[in-house]
Motif scaffolding. Structure first.
Motif, mmCIF file in Angstrom:
data_model
loop_
_atom_site.group_PDB
_atom_site.id
_atom_site.type_symbol
_atom_site.label_atom_id
_atom_site.label_comp_id
_atom_site.label_asym_id
_atom_site.label_seq_id
_atom_site.Cartn_x
_atom_site.Cartn_y
_atom_site.Cartn_z
ATOM 1 N N GLY A 20 46.440 39.539 59.024
ATOM 2 C CA GLY A 20 45.313 40.215 58.398
ATOM 3 C C GLY A 20 44.181 39.267 58.047
ATOM 4 N N ALA A 21 43.133 39.832 57.500
ATOM 5 C CA ALA A 21 41.951 39.067 57.116
ATOM 6 C C ALA A 21 42.236 38.217 55.882
ATOM 7 N N LEU A 22 41.467 37.152 55.742
ATOM 8 C CA LEU A 22 41.558 36.292 54.573
ATOM 9 C C LEU A 22 40.265 36.382 53.791
ATOM 10 N N GLY A 23 40.392 36.445 52.474
ATOM 11 C CA GLY A 23 39.214 36.528 51.622
ATOM 12 C C GLY A 23 39.542 36.009 50.244
ATOM 13 N N ILE A 24 39.025 36.662 49.237
ATOM 14 C CA ILE A 24 39.380 36.320 47.862
ATOM 15 C C ILE A 24 40.876 36.566 47.658
ATOM 16 N N LYS A 25 41.343 37.631 48.284
ATOM 17 C CA LYS A 25 42.770 37.915 48.335
ATOM 18 C C LYS A 25 43.165 38.118 49.793
ATOM 19 N N SER A 26 44.437 37.916 50.103
ATOM 20 C CA SER A 26 44.929 38.061 51.455
ATOM 21 C C SER A 26 45.132 39.534 51.807
ATOM 22 N N GLU A 27 44.594 39.959 52.965
ATOM 23 C CA GLU A 27 44.809 41.336 53.386
ATOM 24 C C GLU A 27 46.295 41.623 53.575
ATOM 25 N N ASN A 28 47.026 40.674 54.147
ATOM 26 C CA ASN A 28 48.462 40.881 54.339
ATOM 27 C C ASN A 28 49.148 41.250 53.027
ATOM 28 N N ALA A 86 37.179 43.180 55.675
ATOM 29 C CA ALA A 86 36.585 41.875 55.379
ATOM 30 C C ALA A 86 35.308 41.744 56.195
ATOM 31 N N CYS A 87 34.214 41.551 55.520
ATOM 32 C CA CYS A 87 32.916 41.375 56.173
ATOM 33 C C CYS A 87 31.946 40.897 55.110
ATOM 34 N N ALA A 88 31.390 39.707 55.301
ATOM 35 C CA ALA A 88 30.517 39.112 54.280
ATOM 36 C C ALA A 88 29.459 40.114 53.824
ATOM 37 N N GLY A 89 29.485 40.421 52.545
ATOM 38 C CA GLY A 89 28.496 41.330 51.975
ATOM 39 C C GLY A 89 28.945 42.771 51.900
ATOM 40 N N PHE A 147 37.367 45.806 50.349
ATOM 41 C CA PHE A 147 37.073 44.555 51.048
ATOM 42 C C PHE A 147 37.759 43.394 50.324
ATOM 43 N N CYS A 148 38.685 42.739 51.022
ATOM 44 C CA CYS A 148 39.434 41.655 50.379
ATOM 45 C C CYS A 148 38.583 40.407 50.177
ATOM 46 N N ASP A 149 37.371 40.359 50.771
ATOM 47 C CA ASP A 149 36.488 39.213 50.582
ATOM 48 C C ASP A 149 35.293 39.559 49.696
ATOM 49 N N ASP A 153 34.748 44.214 44.836
ATOM 50 C CA ASP A 153 35.948 45.027 45.024
ATOM 51 C C ASP A 153 37.188 44.391 44.405
ATOM 52 N N MET A 154 37.286 43.067 44.494
ATOM 53 C CA MET A 154 38.509 42.384 44.076
ATOM 54 C C MET A 154 38.561 42.084 42.585
ATOM 55 N N GLN A 155 37.434 42.162 41.913
ATOM 56 C CA GLN A 155 37.382 41.759 40.506
ATOM 57 C C GLN A 155 38.372 42.532 39.643
#
Length: 227
Positions: A20-28, A86-89, A147-149, A153-155
């Protein structure tokens, strides 16, 4: 809408060759947590759940094909694939499906439940090119929970609340009747005290319903009646 007896739940990625995608949190990680909780909630009300997530794969095609075969071979009534974008912005929630019919109808019921948690509504989007939507014999949707990045959304992201929102959407879409008996499959790290908070019950009630001799000894995989 007709009720369902068997639902296929696909925890996106989480296997070699299909990460999965990587961001602030892992999609996996997010997919696994939300998917596992959703499976638990569906089983607790008597729905037969097929976990379509493969244990291994030798290619991306193999990973996707195993998910589809798991649902098709066991004649699931509906298919849900759990993902995170995951997509910047980017930020918010969207559900992908082949337009028209049951899939789009169910997607339009589930999406508002997730949006209630504070995510932007990105809509129900037509996708005719996705393997798991094209190859399943039953109606299918793919949920991009958030969005995991995205810091936005992740806050305050809460996997329990996201899984519950999806379940509430299913509950409304298929007129699911909750059984009077509610069960929990013990996971590593579970304690009776934690389960009392999750199910709104007491340790004494769980002990009585399950004839537990040692309240400090419950084992992963054990099926416990909560109510």
């Amino acid at each position: 809408m007709n009720k369902i007896s068997t639902i296929a739940i696909d925890i996106g990625h989480n296997v070699q060759f299909d990460g999965g995608a990587l961001g602030i949190k892992s999609e996996n990680v997010l997919n696994f947590e939300v998917g596992t909780k959703l499976i638990e909630k569906c089983r607790a009300v008597g729905i037969n759940v097929i976990n379509c997530t493969p244990k291994s794969a030798v290619s991306l095609y193999d990973s996707l094909n195993k998910r589809v075969e798991a649902a098709n071979n066991r004649n699931a009534d509906f298919f849900i694939s759990i993902h995170h974008n995951a997509c910047a912005g980017g930020h918010g929630t969207e559900i992908l499906c082949i337009p028209g019919g049951k899939a789009e109808e169910v997607a339009n019921i589930i999406l508002p439940e997730i949006v209630k948690l504070g995510f932007s509504n990105r809509g129900v989007k037509p996708r005719n090119d996705l393997f798991v939507l094209n190859k399943t014999n039953m109606s299918a949707i793919l949920i991009e929970c958030a969005f995991c990045d995205s810091k936005r959304d992740m806050q305050n992201y809460d996997t329990e609340k996201v899984a519950e929102a999806i379940f509430q959407g299913l509950y409304k879409a298929f007129n699911i009747s909750k059984t009077t008996e509610v069960y929990h499959i013990v996971a590593p790290g579970d304690t009776l005290w934690a389960l009392t908070r999750k199910y709104g019950t007491t340790i004494n009630n769980i002990v009585t319903l399950n004839n537990i001799k040692n309240i400090n000894l419950i084992c992963p995989g054990q099926k416990l009646r909560m109510k």
